[in-house]
Scaffold this motif. Structure first.
Motif, PDB file in Angstrom:
ATOM      1  N   ILE A   1      16.821  12.691   0.284  1.00 25.58           N
ATOM      2  CA  ILE A   1      15.695  13.213   1.045  1.00 25.58           C
ATOM      3  C   ILE A   1      15.766  12.753   2.479  1.00 25.58           C
ATOM      4  O   ILE A   1      16.151  11.785   2.986  1.00 25.58           O
ATOM      5  CB  ILE A   1      14.561  12.451   0.418  1.00 25.58           C
ATOM      6  N   THR A   2      15.522  13.917   3.307  1.00 24.68           N
ATOM      7  CA  THR A   2      15.310  13.674   4.886  1.00 24.68           C
ATOM      8  C   THR A   2      14.143  12.504   4.964  1.00 24.68           C
ATOM      9  O   THR A   2      13.141  12.900   4.503  1.00 24.68           O
ATOM     10  CB  THR A   2      15.381  15.038   5.659  1.00 24.68           C
ATOM     11  N   THR A   3      14.744  11.510   5.928  1.00 23.43           N
ATOM     12  CA  THR A   3      13.649  10.499   5.902  1.00 23.43           C
ATOM     13  C   THR A   3      13.493  10.035   7.447  1.00 23.43           C
ATOM     14  O   THR A   3      14.376   9.779   8.028  1.00 23.43           O
ATOM     15  CB  THR A   3      14.163   9.253   5.193  1.00 23.43           C
ATOM     16  N   VAL A   4      11.917  10.055   7.722  1.00 21.74           N
ATOM     17  CA  VAL A   4      11.593   9.585   9.035  1.00 21.74           C
ATOM     18  C   VAL A   4      10.779   8.068   8.737  1.00 21.74           C
ATOM     19  O   VAL A   4      10.084   7.965   7.988  1.00 21.74           O
ATOM     20  CB  VAL A   4      10.862  10.347   9.876  1.00 21.74           C
ATOM     21  N   TYR A   5      11.682   7.083   9.550  1.00 21.56           N
ATOM     22  CA  TYR A   5      10.921   5.897   9.056  1.00 21.56           C
ATOM     23  C   TYR A   5      10.639   4.783  10.280  1.00 21.56           C
ATOM     24  O   TYR A   5      11.319   5.110  11.076  1.00 21.56           O
ATOM     25  CB  TYR A   5      12.100   4.794   8.641  1.00 21.56           C
ATOM     26  N   VAL A   6       9.264   4.319  10.400  1.00 25.69           N
ATOM     27  CA  VAL A   6       8.831   3.741  11.574  1.00 25.69           C
ATOM     28  C   VAL A   6       8.792   2.345  11.304  1.00 25.69           C
ATOM     29  O   VAL A   6       8.371   2.007  10.163  1.00 25.69           O
ATOM     30  CB  VAL A   6       7.446   4.321  11.912  1.00 25.69           C
ATOM     31  N   THR A   7       9.285   1.559  12.249  1.00 26.88           N
ATOM     32  CA  THR A   7       9.325   0.196  12.008  1.00 26.88           C
ATOM     33  C   THR A   7       9.181  -0.453  13.520  1.00 26.88           C
ATOM     34  O   THR A   7       9.467   0.098  14.441  1.00 26.88           O
ATOM     35  CB  THR A   7      10.606  -0.193  11.381  1.00 26.88           C
ATOM     36  N   HIS A   8       8.782  -1.733  13.215  1.00 25.70           N
ATOM     37  CA  HIS A   8       8.875  -2.746  14.450  1.00 25.70           C
ATOM     38  C   HIS A   8       9.942  -3.563  14.696  1.00 25.70           C
ATOM     39  O   HIS A   8      10.456  -4.210  15.552  1.00 25.70           O
ATOM     40  CB  HIS A   8       7.305  -3.408  14.568  1.00 25.70           C
ATOM     41  N   ASP A   9      10.401  -3.677  13.312  1.00 27.46           N
ATOM     42  CA  ASP A   9      11.526  -4.675  13.044  1.00 27.46           C
ATOM     43  C   ASP A   9      13.164  -4.192  13.694  1.00 27.46           C
ATOM     44  O   ASP A   9      13.448  -3.363  12.657  1.00 27.46           O
ATOM     45  CB  ASP A   9      11.542  -4.970  11.754  1.00 27.46           C
ATOM     46  N   GLN A  10      13.349  -4.619  14.602  1.00 30.18           N
ATOM     47  CA  GLN A  10      14.504  -3.589  15.181  1.00 30.18           C
ATOM     48  C   GLN A  10      15.686  -4.030  14.354  1.00 30.18           C
ATOM     49  O   GLN A  10      16.687  -3.309  14.063  1.00 30.18           O
ATOM     50  CB  GLN A  10      14.959  -4.225  16.632  1.00 30.18           C
TER      51      GLN A  10
ATOM     52  N   GLU B   1      15.757  -4.449  11.038  1.00 28.86           N
ATOM     53  CA  GLU B   1      15.684  -3.504  10.161  1.00 28.86           C
ATOM     54  C   GLU B   1      16.058  -1.959  10.257  1.00 28.86           C
ATOM     55  O   GLU B   1      16.864  -1.539   9.742  1.00 28.86           O
ATOM     56  CB  GLU B   1      14.211  -3.441   9.863  1.00 28.86           C
ATOM     57  N   ALA B   2      15.787  -1.861  11.628  1.00 29.55           N
ATOM     58  CA  ALA B   2      16.120  -0.521  11.944  1.00 29.55           C
ATOM     59  C   ALA B   2      17.461  -0.256  12.197  1.00 29.55           C
ATOM     60  O   ALA B   2      18.045   0.652  11.806  1.00 29.55           O
ATOM     61  CB  ALA B   2      15.411  -0.214  13.474  1.00 29.55           C
TER      62      ALA B   2
END
Ligand SMILES: Nc1ncnc2c1ncn2[C@@H]1O[C@H](COP(=O)(O)OP(=O)(O)OP(=O)(O)O)[C@@H](O)[C@H]1O
Ligand SMILES: [Mg+2]
Lengths: 279, 285, 355
Positions: C186-195, C197-198
């Motif tokens: 699945i194509t996924t866009v994921y927002v995070t503040h935790d670099q 994690e990114a």
């Protein structure tokens, strides 16, 4: 053993709750007592069931039915108008202004509302004139003090739609946009959102709105006295007539008790029903 | 190409609908609310020399005659005075009775407070006429029937639930953290009252006072039974014009007079009163 | 079948506030992309545009080769995990999670099986019949996550889905998300503040600032070769210094900076260029050998502070120029505050950024 500290907070309840309880209980007590023959203005005061025998007359049932029917119709018709209106209003630019204007009748005292509406639905009122000019009717309709009670019903609806409107509008508005978006995102179309999200969430408010309007309308005296039919009249009016015109306070008390019982019965049945729907 | 055209057409219809819908709705609402008020206004301005009768849609001649008459030759001025005086006293009484109780129910977690909150609703659901008749009986015995005292007592009874409910919501929504923070920063009871509690209940007080005032102004059933015929207020005067001697022009004038404080209230309320207080007062549970 | 997501020239303004300006990127089928950026930079807004809740003022969204602009949210096969959770307050946990399957008319047995699976994954078993208000913040967040994942849409959108979980659970769920996403493509866009994690889970990281895309690269590149000062500063910690190019010849250039004269890799610099340099703290190595190597930058300074970080020791070093740099050294290095220290920075480890 730890001694329970006396909770001084209860003393603070006396001015507010105490005041209300004292006077409400006092009127309840006098009403019950008079319905059984006590507390008479004149003559002897003694226990008697004779007033209860007299109360269940044709007039009583007609009036009770009139009040009940008007109250139920008002509550239901108003909510039928309010629900879609609140939904539409959510999506309209300038809705704040609309709402403010819509609120006006709520702030119009019952008697004034009655007069304002009677004024336009009267035999030669503007509604009849317009209908005649449009050739929809040949001769003016009798809408005020009409036997079917359309006059009283119109006034009640006019006054109560805004009241329910505010409850329904704020209930719908309180549903966060995110929650609706989430439903759409998961594949719900407009109809599903209405059925799965909006209606279930706002149903409790709608039920409250209906019951509030029912109780207010059922207890009404002034509106049906001024805009309603001469016969039957409201149950409040019957009670008033017995007390003041016939000076028969005991029968008035019996009617009062019956009013309370009907109200309580309806409210209990209704909350039972709404609990069932809720589950 | 064709798809583009259809798309832009669709957009146009949507725009058009978006414009038409509010406009149509506005007209309906204006007629629904404006027409009755407009006609009352017209009736109050009818010149008795040129009676307004069927089939004219509008009166042929306008004058202020009825307004002058009502103010000059009827007891309306006295009744207006009475109404305001009674509303004023009722508001003060409600405020003093409600404040301690609302504090206890909203801020102190008392056992059974849910029960007491329901008790408060009683005057809102008790049939007004029944309460009038039988409470009137008691007030008669107490000797306050037909006096200002008697009317203030019943008005307070009817208006108190509004004041109580608004203040309770107000106290409940006051975050305990904030009060604790004040204590933590060294505030004593007096400072806590003047700088935390008072400013924070002020909006609720204003809202409650307005509801009380209006409720008292428009109360009819109980005033009629407890006060009449000695104490007349605007609603009882209006009732007399709507009854046997129905006089449309004069009733119009009195109706409009009774409408004015309420509409002013609505305008202020729209700006100043938070919706949660409105909800509380209207009995949203 | 995985879907390619193309975002093409999106503009979105709220009144006169430009929340997104000219945002364009392509996400290959099955890729896991992280949006990283400071609070208020437009990440949520971008997700909402992709999901269709907001109409862009300008630009197009493509799923595969189909333009989605006119398609309403319920017809776009996406599932979003909301930053605010957006749980249905009147439905139980089970009904919330189930909702997307029901709307897609999945068979009941299949629904039950999938709900059970996903509830196990996010550790919610036993809470099926609670209402959202009876859950803790973290539990609510897991319901929101489960509700989105279970749908197995073409495109998954996550708006800070793990922000409220404890570190242990976060790590576990993160791995689970990644596994599901990979196995289903699945194509996924994921927002995070935790670099961290990114960098740990993404195929591609997109850095955003003030409604614009600043850099789009794989995690290694974005960390080691940030293209702007903003990216260098936002992702990981960095010593950012300005400098002027004194001489550029062959593969090295010489730059005059506030730390002193430094040798750097020549990335096409011209004499006189003003540039910024980024040095990661862990690339500053204490030098005890006393030999000076010709191709190293050797610098000295005074240790102002030594902060024990657990896995490393962070030194704040004041240079002769009064400039303070941060160095991250092995945790058992012995230094005392106030002492002089000599350290080297390899020219390869210095990243050069324009403006
Ligand atoms: N409905 C709206 N009306 C006006 N401005 C908005 C609206 N929604 C968002 N904004 C503004 O747009 C900008 C971007 O908001 P957005 O929610 O996309 O930020 P974000 O990157 O998700 O931030 P965070 O990391 O804090 O969630 C913010 O400055 C915000 O104030
Ligand atoms: Mg956000």
């Amino acid at each position: 053993m730890k001694r329970r500290k006396f909770e001084w907070g209860y003393l603070l309840l006396i001015p507010g709750v105490g005041y209300i309880m004292f006077f409400v209980l006092a009127s309840l007590y006098i009403m019950f007592a008079q319905s059984f023959g006590f507390y008479n203005y004149t003559g002897t005061s003694e226990f008697s069931l004779q007033f209860w025998q007299h109360v269940f007359s044709r007039t009583f049932f007609d009036d009770l039915w009139f009040s009940f029917r008007t109250a139920l119709l008002t509550a239901l018709i108003s909510i039928i108008i309010c629900y879609p209106l609140s939904l539409i209003l959510q999506r309209i630019p300038g809705r704040k202004t609309f709402l403010s204007i819509l609120k006006i009748p709520m702030f119009v005292p019952a008697l004034v509302a009655s007069f304002l509406i009677v004024n336009i639905i009267d035999y030669h009122g503007v509604i009849n004139m317009i209908l005649e000019k449009l050739r929809l009717i040949d001769e003016p309709l009798r809408l005020r003090n009409d036997a079917a009670g359309i006059g009283a019903l119109s006034v009640q609806i006019w006054k109560n739609v805004p009241f329910q409107m505010i409850i329904m509008y704020s209930a719908i508005e309180a549903i966060r946009k995110d929650v609706r978006d989430a439903a759409a995102n998961l594949g719900a179309n407009r109809f599903s959102i209405l059925k799965e999200i909006i209606i279930p969430i706002t149903l409790p408010s709608a039920l409250v709105a209906v019951i509030m309007v029912f109780v207010r309308t059922f207890n009404d005296f002034a509106i049906s006295k001024t805009a309603g039919p001469y016969y039957p009249t409201s149950i409040s009016n019957l009670m008033y007539l017995h007390a003041y015109t016939f000076a028969d306070w005991n029968t008035a008390a019996c009617i009062g008790v019956m009013m309370m019982i009907t109200s309580i019965a309806f409210v209990s049945f209704y909350s039972y029903l709404s609990k069932k729907i809720g589950n | 190409m064709n798809g583009q055209l259809i798309k832009s057409q669709k957009k146009l219809t949507r725009r058009l609908l978006e414009l038409l819908l509010p406009f149509g709705l506005l007209s309906i609402i204006m007629v629904w609310i404006g027409l009755p008020i407009l006609y009352a206004l017209l009736w109050s301005l009818v010149n008795p020399e040129y009676p307004w009768s069927y089939p004219d849609l509008f009166p042929t001649n306008l004058s202020l005659f009825q307004w002058e008459y009502v103010f000059k030759y009827t007891t309306i001025v006295k009744s207006i005075g009475n109404s305001f005086f009674l509303a004023f006293l009722t508001t003060i009484a409600c405020f003093m009775l409600a404040l301690p109780t609302a504090y206890a129910l909203g801020k102190r977690k008392l056992k059974g407070s849910e029960f007491f909150k329901i008790i408060i609703l009683l005057p809102m659901v008790f049939p007004g006429m029944a309460m009038g008749l039988f409470l009137g009986r008691m007030l008669h015995v107490m000797g306050v029937s037909g006096t200002y005292w008697g009317v203030v007592i019943v008005h307070t009874l009817v208006a108190l639930p509004y004041m109580l409910r608004i203040l309770i919501v107000n106290f409940e929504s006051m975050p305990q953290d904030l009060i604790d923070a004040a204590s933590n920063l060294g505030a004593g009871n007096w400072v806590k009252f003047t700088e935390i509690y008072f400013p924070m209940i002020l909006p609720g007080l204003v809202a409650g006072a307005m509801f009380t005032f209006i409720t008292s102004m428009e109360e009819f059933n109980l005033t009629f039974i407890v006060g009449a015929p000695d104490i007349t207020t605007i609603p009882t005067v209006l009732y007399s014009y709507l009854g046997e001697n129905f006089l449309r022009t004069r009733a119009s004038v009195v109706s409009l007079i009774l409408l004015i404080p309420n509409l002013l209230f609505l305008i202020v309320a729209e700006r100043k009163i938070k919706t949660e207080y409105m909800g509380a007062a209207l009995g949203k549970m | 079948m995985a879907t390619r997501l193309i975002v093409n020239g999106i503009d979105k303004a709220f009144d006169d506030f430009q929340a997104l300006s000219n945002v364009s990127f392509t996400i290959e089928p099955g890729q896991f992309v992280t949006l990283l950026g400071p609070s208020g930079c437009g990440k949520t807004t971008l997700l909402r545009v992709i999901a269709g809740f907001l109409e862009p003022d300008q630009g197009e969204i493509f799923f595969g080769d189909q333009v989605m602009n006119e398609v309403p949210p319920n017809k776009r096969n996406t599932a979003m995990c909301f930053q605010s959770y957006a749980l249905f307050p009147h439905k139980t946990v089970y009904e919330n999670i189930n909702f997307g399957l029901r709307m897609r008319k999945i068979k009941v047995e299949e629904q039950e099986k999938r709900v059970r699976e996903v509830m196990e994954m996010v550790d919610l078993v036993g809470l099926e019949h609670r209402k959202p208000y009876e859950l803790s913040g973290g539990q609510q967040q897991r319901v929101a996550l489960a509700r989105a994942i279970i749908v197995r849409p073409e495109i998954l959108l996550f708006d800070e889905p793990l922000s409220n979980l404890d570190a242990k659970l976060r790590e576990k769920v993160r791995v689970d998300i990644r596994n599901i996403q990979r196995s289903l493509g699945i194509t996924t866009v994921y927002v995070t503040h935790d670099q961290a994690e990114a960098l740990a889970i993404s195929d591609v990281v997109i850095a955003m600032n003030k409604g614009k895309i600043v850099q789009k690269s794989d995690p290694k590149t974005i960390y080691n070769h940030p293209s702007t000062k903003f990216v260098a500063d936002f992702i990981g910690s960095a010593n950012i210094i300005s400098g002027t190019c004194l001489e550029a010849a062959g593969s090295t250039a010489v730059v005059n900076t506030s730390l002193g004269i430094l040798q750097v890799q020549n990335t096409g610099l011209i004499q006189g260029d003003t540039i910024f340099l980024c040095i990661r703290p862990e690339d500053i190595v204490p030098d005890v050998s006393e030999n000076v190597l010709p191709d190293q930058n050797v610098l000295t300074g005074e240790v102002l502070n030594a902060v024990y970080m657990g896995s490393s020791l962070d030194l704040f070093i004041r240079m002769d120029t009064q400039h303070i740099v941060r160095a991250s050294v092995a945790k058992d290095t012995w230094v005392s505050e106030g002492s002089q220290i000599r350290f080297i920075v390899h020219p390869d480890k210095i990243c050069i950024m324009k403006g």
